[in-house]
Design an enzyme around this catalytic site. Sequence first.
Site, PDB file in Angstrom:
ATOM      1  CB  ALA A 243      -0.949   0.004   1.201  1.00  0.00           C
ATOM      2  CB  ALA A 244       4.158   2.266   1.235  1.00  0.00           C
ATOM      3  N   GLY A 246       0.346   5.166   0.186  1.00  0.00           N
ATOM      4  CA  GLY A 246      -1.047   5.311   0.593  1.00  0.00           C
ATOM      5  C   GLY A 246      -1.943   6.085  -0.354  1.00  0.00           C
ATOM      6  CE  LYS A 248      -1.538   2.747  -7.644  1.00  0.00           C
ATOM      7  NZ  LYS A 248      -0.272   3.362  -7.174  1.00  0.00           N
ATOM      8  CB  CYS A 373       4.790   2.344 -11.814  1.00  0.00           C
ATOM      9  SG  CYS A 373       6.042   1.963 -10.569  1.00  0.00           S
TER      10      CYS A 373
END
Length: 473
Positions: A243-244, A246, A248, A373
């Site tokens: 998640a980092a 944060g 999204k 990405c």
Amino acid sequence: MSIFPKISLRLEVENYLKEGFMNKEVVSAFGKQEAERKFETLLNRLSHPPSFTTVRVNTYLASVQCVKNLLFDELQKQFNGLSVPILQHPDLQDVLLIPVIGPRKNIKKQQCEAIVGTQCGNAVLRGAHVYIPGIVSASKFMKAGDVVSVYSDIEGKCKKGAKEFDGTKVFLGNGISQLSRKEIFNGLPELKGIGIRMTEPVYLSLSFDNVLPSYLFLQNLPSAVVTHVLDPQPGEKILDLCAAPGGKTTHIAALMHDQGEVIALDKLSNKVKKIKQNALLLGLNSIKAFCFDGTKALKLDMVKDTEGEPPFLAESFDRILLDAPCSGMGQRPNMACSWTLKEMTSYQPLQRKLFSVAVRLLKPGGVLVYSTCTITLAENEEQVAWALTAFPCLQLQPQEPQIGGEGMMGAGLSVEQLQQLQRFDPSVAPLWDMDVDSLREARVEDMIRLANKDCIGFFIAKFVKYKGIRKDP
């Protein structure tokens, strides 16, 4: 117009990427010459910034129009009254686009110079000022208040504290030094503030230092698309597996109107702290962030009751986002990457471990979105082909909104499957010189079309998990 050299890569890495982009399927479909042209164009685009800065509005706290008005006032202040439009994306209603002015070619280079590291230089091209830790070298006579020409050391060969540097460097623009050379290199590690305030950058972008922090989140366009593709609904239990920092995670919570449960995992404690800070700043209470290794998030026994904390029981989540750790080769601008081939190819096994855990944690009928990405075939389309073989319960799904192009050939996927993927490919975007006059004459729909194409390299795949084995078309 191209003003920077193409991204600098180790030869083994460039050859590896070229092999992927010029695979047999691609060459057969487009011809060797066209495939090679596209690959070289891609390497060139990667070293240049996207044509737009993208921000996501925190719609949980404010309306898009309200934030747009506040942002326009800030833009007028920073750009000294220049007439630059702020566009609301027609397919992503919570996303605002601000054109980047540049490249500006008539900036006078100064005798006083500062050399910054590649990462710092990349940030400057996206609108940041130069922070002290990023300064590698400065002219021996540099004083606070001096107008300084800033250059990026794209090969990483400048020695810290050097008084001059004759190696390969790329001009980023001019700024005003906030400190003298002596103060910058006095050996005090706590110096972390702005070292050079950029006043004439080659690419003029809005600086977001402390600008509307509760209302805006600076985010690349495809990163905002991902959460809309996931389509979280109020009341659901959703997992953001990696998640980092944060962006999204908070987007998921906002789209759910902060109703439901959003679990965010990251294995680094400082990154989890950042997720919690962002959730607090944006006023979102449905987010629970844990410092935990995503590859171990599946609970394998019933001995210990973890009461809502990881690891989790199988089939616990309605939707899962796996924005996987990756080689990051889609990031822009990126003038140089010093990675070895071993480093570049190290992510595929980790991604598969995380994906396998995600499938087990997903409820039947649930949605799994996989994204990266990066631009490599191995981390994107090849992972989709592997997943469809390894997990017969998964079915690829069409995506909404569909803003990127279709997937790249080479992994053995069908035409229909490729059309269900989204690959954001910077090579398809023209390098457009953006100045105030061209902005005044440009049509909104043309600018939106450019923003959709001229962004970072990115990949999205959406799956649904069925109880039985899928039936392929």
